[in-house]
Scaffold this motif. Structure first.
Motif, PDB file in Angstrom:
ATOM      1  N   ASP A   2      14.378   4.956   8.832  1.00  9.59           N
ATOM      2  CA  ASP A   2      12.941   4.817   8.629  1.00  9.59           C
ATOM      3  C   ASP A   2      12.661   4.191   7.268  1.00  9.59           C
ATOM      4  OD1 ASP A   2      12.859   6.193  10.989  1.00  9.59           O
ATOM      5  OD2 ASP A   2      11.870   7.969  10.188  1.00  9.59           O
ATOM      6  N   MET A   3      11.549   3.456   7.179  1.00  7.43           N
ATOM      7  CA  MET A   3      11.158   2.884   5.895  1.00  7.43           C
ATOM      8  C   MET A   3       9.645   2.755   5.832  1.00  7.43           C
ATOM      9  SD  MET A   3      12.032  -1.245   6.173  1.00  7.43           S
ATOM     10  CE  MET A   3      12.109  -1.382   4.430  1.00  7.43           C
ATOM     11  N   ASN A   4       9.121   2.649   4.631  1.00 10.23           N
ATOM     12  CA  ASN A   4       7.707   2.367   4.433  1.00 10.23           C
ATOM     13  C   ASN A   4       7.475   0.898   4.744  1.00 10.23           C
ATOM     14  OD1 ASN A   4       7.575   4.998   3.401  1.00 10.23           O
ATOM     15  ND2 ASN A   4       7.925   4.277   1.318  1.00 10.23           N
ATOM     16  N   LEU A   5       6.252   0.573   5.167  1.00 17.31           N
ATOM     17  CA  LEU A   5       5.931  -0.816   5.471  1.00 17.31           C
ATOM     18  C   LEU A   5       4.568  -1.163   4.878  1.00 17.31           C
ATOM     19  CD1 LEU A   5       7.111  -3.242   7.302  1.00 17.31           C
ATOM     20  CD2 LEU A   5       5.033  -2.783   8.562  1.00 17.31           C
ATOM     21  N   PHE A   6       4.536  -2.221   4.061  1.00 19.85           N
ATOM     22  CA  PHE A   6       3.295  -2.707   3.468  1.00 19.85           C
ATOM     23  C   PHE A   6       2.712  -3.787   4.361  1.00 19.85           C
ATOM     24  CE2 PHE A   6       1.113  -5.851   0.747  1.00 19.85           C
ATOM     25  CZ  PHE A   6       0.143  -5.033   0.184  1.00 19.85           C
ATOM     26  N   SER A   7       1.440  -3.622   4.709  1.00 23.69           N
ATOM     27  CA  SER A   7       0.740  -4.631   5.499  1.00 23.69           C
ATOM     28  C   SER A   7      -0.418  -5.189   4.697  1.00 23.69           C
ATOM     29  CB  SER A   7       0.218  -4.031   6.801  1.00 23.69           C
ATOM     30  OG  SER A   7      -0.547  -5.001   7.492  1.00 23.69           O
ATOM     31  N   TYR A   8      -0.580  -6.491   4.768  1.00 23.38           N
ATOM     32  CA  TYR A   8      -1.610  -7.187   4.007  1.00 23.38           C
ATOM     33  C   TYR A   8      -2.526  -8.010   4.905  1.00 23.38           C
ATOM     34  CZ  TYR A   8       1.822 -10.789   4.878  1.00 23.38           C
ATOM     35  OH  TYR A   8       2.705 -11.635   5.503  1.00 23.38           O
ATOM     36  N   TYR A  62       2.230   1.951   5.241  1.00 25.72           N
ATOM     37  CA  TYR A  62       2.502   2.955   6.268  1.00 25.72           C
ATOM     38  C   TYR A  62       3.805   3.632   5.872  1.00 25.72           C
ATOM     39  CZ  TYR A  62      -0.931   0.478   9.152  1.00 25.72           C
ATOM     40  OH  TYR A  62      -2.078  -0.099   9.639  1.00 25.72           O
ATOM     41  N   PHE A  63       3.825   4.965   5.896  1.00 31.18           N
ATOM     42  CA  PHE A  63       4.992   5.706   5.426  1.00 31.18           C
ATOM     43  C   PHE A  63       5.923   6.102   6.578  1.00 31.18           C
ATOM     44  CE2 PHE A  63       1.934   6.213   2.038  1.00 31.18           C
ATOM     45  CZ  PHE A  63       2.714   5.973   0.918  1.00 31.18           C
ATOM     46  N   ASP A  64       7.222   5.960   6.304  1.00 27.61           N
ATOM     47  CA  ASP A  64       8.286   6.426   7.196  1.00 27.61           C
ATOM     48  C   ASP A  64       8.172   5.874   8.618  1.00 27.61           C
ATOM     49  OD1 ASP A  64       9.466   8.004   5.136  1.00 27.61           O
ATOM     50  OD2 ASP A  64       7.924   9.527   5.469  1.00 27.61           O
ATOM     51  N   VAL A  65       8.055   4.560   8.711  1.00 24.15           N
ATOM     52  CA  VAL A  65       7.979   3.886  10.009  1.00 24.15           C
ATOM     53  C   VAL A  65       9.365   3.944  10.660  1.00 24.15           C
ATOM     54  CG1 VAL A  65       7.469   1.704  11.184  1.00 24.15           C
ATOM     55  CG2 VAL A  65       6.121   2.402   9.182  1.00 24.15           C
ATOM     56  N   SER A  66       9.397   4.311  11.928  1.00 22.76           N
ATOM     57  CA  SER A  66      10.669   4.482  12.635  1.00 22.76           C
ATOM     58  C   SER A  66      11.389   3.146  12.826  1.00 22.76           C
ATOM     59  CB  SER A  66      10.443   5.133  14.004  1.00 22.76           C
ATOM     60  OG  SER A  66       9.857   4.206  14.897  1.00 22.76           O
ATOM     61  N   HIS A  86      10.110  -4.553  -1.293  1.00 26.73           N
ATOM     62  CA  HIS A  86       9.480  -4.680  -2.611  1.00 26.73           C
ATOM     63  C   HIS A  86       8.810  -3.358  -2.945  1.00 26.73           C
ATOM     64  CE1 HIS A  86      10.134  -8.989  -2.922  1.00 26.73           C
ATOM     65  NE2 HIS A  86       9.818  -9.061  -1.640  1.00 26.73           N
ATOM     66  N   VAL A  87       8.497  -3.172  -4.203  1.00 29.31           N
ATOM     67  CA  VAL A  87       7.803  -1.963  -4.634  1.00 29.31           C
ATOM     68  C   VAL A  87       6.305  -2.211  -4.567  1.00 29.31           C
ATOM     69  CG1 VAL A  87       7.372  -0.420  -6.591  1.00 29.31           C
ATOM     70  CG2 VAL A  87       9.693  -1.209  -6.109  1.00 29.31           C
ATOM     71  N   VAL A  88       5.596  -1.269  -3.939  1.00 34.46           N
ATOM     72  CA  VAL A  88       4.138  -1.336  -3.893  1.00 34.46           C
ATOM     73  C   VAL A  88       3.583  -0.185  -4.724  1.00 34.46           C
ATOM     74  CG1 VAL A  88       4.060  -2.495  -1.661  1.00 34.46           C
ATOM     75  CG2 VAL A  88       3.963   0.007  -1.747  1.00 34.46           C
ATOM     76  N   LEU A  89       2.375  -0.390  -5.208  1.00 32.50           N
ATOM     77  CA  LEU A  89       1.710   0.597  -6.041  1.00 32.50           C
ATOM     78  C   LEU A  89       0.594   1.241  -5.235  1.00 32.50           C
ATOM     79  CD1 LEU A  89       2.016   1.523  -8.987  1.00 32.50           C
ATOM     80  CD2 LEU A  89       0.225  -0.091  -9.583  1.00 32.50           C
ATOM     81  N   HIS A  96       6.280   2.911  -4.556  1.00 36.61           N
ATOM     82  CA  HIS A  96       7.051   3.172  -3.341  1.00 36.61           C
ATOM     83  C   HIS A  96       7.729   1.890  -2.866  1.00 36.61           C
ATOM     84  CE1 HIS A  96       5.287   7.149  -2.568  1.00 36.61           C
ATOM     85  NE2 HIS A  96       4.157   6.638  -3.026  1.00 36.61           N
ATOM     86  N   PRO A  97       9.017   1.961  -2.519  1.00 34.02           N
ATOM     87  CA  PRO A  97       9.630   0.795  -1.881  1.00 34.02           C
ATOM     88  C   PRO A  97       9.060   0.651  -0.476  1.00 34.02           C
ATOM     89  CG  PRO A  97      11.160   2.639  -1.891  1.00 34.02           C
ATOM     90  CD  PRO A  97       9.936   3.082  -2.648  1.00 34.02           C
ATOM     91  N   ALA A  98       8.850  -0.591  -0.057  1.00 31.89           N
ATOM     92  CA  ALA A  98       8.283  -0.834   1.270  1.00 31.89           C
ATOM     93  C   ALA A  98       8.771  -2.180   1.797  1.00 31.89           C
ATOM     94  CB  ALA A  98       6.758  -0.822   1.213  1.00 31.89           C
ATOM     95  N   GLY A  99       8.920  -2.252   3.101  1.00 34.00           N
ATOM     96  CA  GLY A  99       9.188  -3.527   3.743  1.00 34.00           C
ATOM     97  C   GLY A  99       7.928  -4.371   3.700  1.00 34.00           C
ATOM     98  N   VAL A 100       8.100  -5.663   3.477  1.00 30.12           N
ATOM     99  CA  VAL A 100       6.983  -6.605   3.395  1.00 30.12           C
ATOM    100  C   VAL A 100       7.388  -7.875   4.134  1.00 30.12           C
ATOM    101  CG1 VAL A 100       5.485  -7.924   1.858  1.00 30.12           C
ATOM    102  CG2 VAL A 100       6.401  -5.727   1.089  1.00 30.12           C
TER     103      VAL A 100
END
Length: 137
Positions: A2-8, A62-66, A86-89, A96-100
């Protein structure tokens, strides 16, 4: 894993997100520094590319995406994007590290000059986008 995911872009909106993923995830406003967001030529969604001007992009994380939903998201984003970490604020203090999803260099011809406006997208383009992009479940 699982990982965090940043959406823009379109995935910030539950009308799109819920068409792509199966899980329920906590989401919070976040900011990604060192990137700029632009509209895609001839379409309503955005891309981001690295910037050296101190730019940033606001979005949501989004936190802890499967792993299963990450695979769906990779399919949705398709060939032009590279999922990078990348790290998001969050709230100007939590890092938090997140997939982008970052536009690959070989697809820079897709970039339009103008910035992408999430309020415009939600107001004007979201219903059209959702009707054109159904069926990712």
């Amino acid at each position: 894993m699982d990982m965090n995911l940043f959406s823009y872009g379109s995935l910030m909106f539950c009308e799109v997100w819920s068409q792509v993923v199966r899980g329920d995830y906590v989401k919070r406003p976040a900011r990604l520094y060192g990137f700029t967001r632009r509209r895609v030529q001839g379409d309503v969604y955005p891309v981001i590319v690295r910037s050296h001007k101190g730019d940033w992009v606001d979005g949501v994380v989004y936190f802890d995406v499967s792993e299963e939903d990450l695979e769906r998201l990779d399919f949705f984003e398709a060939e032009p994007y590279d999922r990078q970490t990348h790290v998001v604020l969050v709230e100007d203090r939590e890092r938090h590290p997140a997939g982008v999803y970052v536009l690959k260099d070989s697809f820079h011809h897709m970039i339009h000059d103008c910035e992408w406006d999430p309020q415009w997208f939600e107001r004007e383009a979201l219903p059209i986008f959702v009707s054109n992009y159904r069926g990712f479940r």
